[in-house]
Structure formats: structure tokens, C-alpha cells
Design a protein around this motif. Sequence first.
Motif, PDB file in Angstrom:
ATOM      1  N   GLU A 127      -3.538  -2.644   2.540  1.00  0.00           N
ATOM      2  CA  GLU A 127      -4.263  -1.537   3.164  1.00  0.00           C
ATOM      3  C   GLU A 127      -4.979  -2.001   4.440  1.00  0.00           C
ATOM      4  O   GLU A 127      -4.992  -1.282   5.443  1.00  0.00           O
ATOM      5  CB  GLU A 127      -5.250  -0.909   2.191  1.00  0.00           C
ATOM      6  N   GLU A 128      -5.541  -3.200   4.425  1.00  0.00           N
ATOM      7  CA  GLU A 128      -6.192  -3.739   5.629  1.00  0.00           C
ATOM      8  C   GLU A 128      -5.166  -3.995   6.736  1.00  0.00           C
ATOM      9  O   GLU A 128      -5.416  -3.685   7.908  1.00  0.00           O
ATOM     10  CB  GLU A 128      -6.930  -5.047   5.311  1.00  0.00           C
ATOM     11  N   SER A 146       8.035  -2.211   7.780  1.00  0.00           N
ATOM     12  CA  SER A 146       6.648  -2.314   7.391  1.00  0.00           C
ATOM     13  C   SER A 146       5.772  -1.980   8.582  1.00  0.00           C
ATOM     14  O   SER A 146       6.139  -2.236   9.722  1.00  0.00           O
ATOM     15  CB  SER A 146       6.314  -3.679   6.804  1.00  0.00           C
ATOM     16  N   THR A 147       4.623  -1.407   8.276  1.00  0.00           N
ATOM     17  CA  THR A 147       3.751  -0.875   9.318  1.00  0.00           C
ATOM     18  C   THR A 147       3.486  -1.906  10.404  1.00  0.00           C
ATOM     19  O   THR A 147       3.587  -1.609  11.594  1.00  0.00           O
ATOM     20  CB  THR A 147       2.411  -0.418   8.704  1.00  0.00           C
ATOM     21  N   ASN A 148       3.137  -3.122  10.013  1.00  0.00           N
ATOM     22  CA  ASN A 148       2.739  -4.151  10.975  1.00  0.00           C
ATOM     23  C   ASN A 148       3.917  -4.909  11.578  1.00  0.00           C
ATOM     24  O   ASN A 148       3.712  -5.776  12.416  1.00  0.00           O
ATOM     25  CB  ASN A 148       1.796  -5.160  10.314  1.00  0.00           C
ATOM     26  N   THR A 205       3.069  -1.306   4.063  1.00  0.00           N
ATOM     27  CA  THR A 205       3.226  -2.718   4.377  1.00  0.00           C
ATOM     28  C   THR A 205       2.804  -3.540   3.169  1.00  0.00           C
ATOM     29  O   THR A 205       2.576  -2.992   2.086  1.00  0.00           O
ATOM     30  CB  THR A 205       2.448  -3.096   5.652  1.00  0.00           C
ATOM     31  N   PHE A 206       2.686  -4.834   3.361  1.00  0.00           N
ATOM     32  CA  PHE A 206       2.427  -5.762   2.272  1.00  0.00           C
ATOM     33  C   PHE A 206       1.206  -6.624   2.581  1.00  0.00           C
ATOM     34  O   PHE A 206       0.813  -6.771   3.734  1.00  0.00           O
ATOM     35  CB  PHE A 206       3.650  -6.662   2.058  1.00  0.00           C
ATOM     36  N   ASP A 207       0.632  -7.219   1.540  1.00  0.00           N
ATOM     37  CA  ASP A 207      -0.456  -8.175   1.735  1.00  0.00           C
ATOM     38  C   ASP A 207       0.016  -9.275   2.678  1.00  0.00           C
ATOM     39  O   ASP A 207       1.199  -9.639   2.680  1.00  0.00           O
ATOM     40  CB  ASP A 207      -0.858  -8.826   0.409  1.00  0.00           C
ATOM     41  N   ASN A 216       0.843  -1.193   0.000  1.00  0.00           N
ATOM     42  CA  ASN A 216       0.000   0.000   0.000  1.00  0.00           C
ATOM     43  C   ASN A 216       0.882   1.248   0.000  1.00  0.00           C
ATOM     44  O   ASN A 216       2.103   1.150  -0.013  1.00  0.00           O
ATOM     45  CB  ASN A 216      -0.952  -0.014   1.203  1.00  0.00           C
ATOM     46  N   ASN A 217       0.237   2.393   0.047  1.00  0.00           N
ATOM     47  CA  ASN A 217       0.908   3.698   0.140  1.00  0.00           C
ATOM     48  C   ASN A 217       2.079   3.860  -0.839  1.00  0.00           C
ATOM     49  O   ASN A 217       3.228   4.025  -0.414  1.00  0.00           O
ATOM     50  CB  ASN A 217       1.402   3.958   1.566  1.00  0.00           C
ATOM     51  N   PRO A 218       1.790   3.851  -2.142  1.00  0.00           N
ATOM     52  CA  PRO A 218       2.882   4.025  -3.095  1.00  0.00           C
ATOM     53  C   PRO A 218       3.617   5.362  -2.947  1.00  0.00           C
ATOM     54  O   PRO A 218       4.746   5.505  -3.408  1.00  0.00           O
ATOM     55  CB  PRO A 218       2.208   3.905  -4.461  1.00  0.00           C
TER      56      PRO A 218
END
Length: 184
Positions: free
Chosen positions: A154-155, A112-114, A140-142, A23-25
Motif C-alpha cells: 500500500e505504501e 505493478s503500480t510502481n 503492487t507488492f511489498d 495491495n488492492n485485492p
Amino acid sequence: MTPPALLIIDQQQGMRTSPEPRNNPQAERRIGELLAAWRRKGWPLVHIRHISRSPGSPFWPGQPGAEFQPELAPLDSEHVVEKNVPDAFISSGLERWLRVRGIEMVVICGVSTNNSVEATARTAGNLGFATRVVADACFTFDKRDFNGVQRSAEEVHAMSLANLQGEYAQVMDTNLVLQRLSIG
């Protein structure tokens, strides 16, 4: 009052080459805006990079993936922290570096965010630092959740920020950070 430190997490070449959807390109552009603002003010900057303990990892020492992205690379005068686990405070000397300088607030961005962002923000909050996480300057990533359900980046990003908001950190966007800190 001592100005806040900007912690830029894992902006390394290996993050650019991940095949997983993210997400967030615009995150790197937003990180660049924060970096430029901190440099203009001469405020404390900490560039954090992950150095893997697993041979074959793109973040193994000496691999191109472990190198900083050129447009976000630290200047010689800027502090660099190397970490081997997601949390930048673990076995890195980061807390001591901040405390010796009287820094009470950290502003966190990166990837990554998470993972590294969330782990570092949780510890910063638990250690008593006023902690800000810049939502649009993280990505972050899927990822599959514990039940095996595929979640979009995004989730995953939104849930990680929700985990942090209020209890460990205040989540903001780049424009609000620059406005609130009067450094735009």
C-alpha cells in the motif's frame, strides 16, 4: 472526438502466483468492470503483456505465467502489445497504434503500480496523451526502499501514484472514470 483507449497492463497468470504480499485485492474485479464498460461502448482496448527475456522467468514465452488471466483475456478483435521492459511504449509500436487511430487519451490499469504502470504512464504523459491512472484497478507488492526499509504494498502503491499525479497523469478511481467518461 475519438474515445480513450483502455490499457490493461500485465494481467497474466504469473501475477496471480506471486508469493509477495500485495495491495488492492479487488483490482482484478475493477479491471474487469473497466474492460466490460469499454467493450459495451466498442471503445479501443489494448491488452499489454510482459514477455521476459530471462529463461526461467514465469513470463518466459510458452510458460503458463505468460498467459493472460482467462477472465481478463483479450478477444480476437482486441489489440495485444507484447513488451520486454516495464514501459509498454518501448519497442512495441503502441504509440503508433494510438496515433494512427487519433487516440488522445489513455486510461491505464494493471500491475505493478510502481513498475509497468508507472513507467507506461510517465511515457504516455511525456508523449502528450491525456493520461488517467485508475488507482483501485492497479496493484503492487511489498518492496524494500533504497535505504533497506521494508515498505508495504500500500505504501509503494501510494508513492507511485503520488509520483504520477499532476505531472504525468490524473489519478482516479474506477467509479470516477466511468462517471466522467459516461460509460458506467
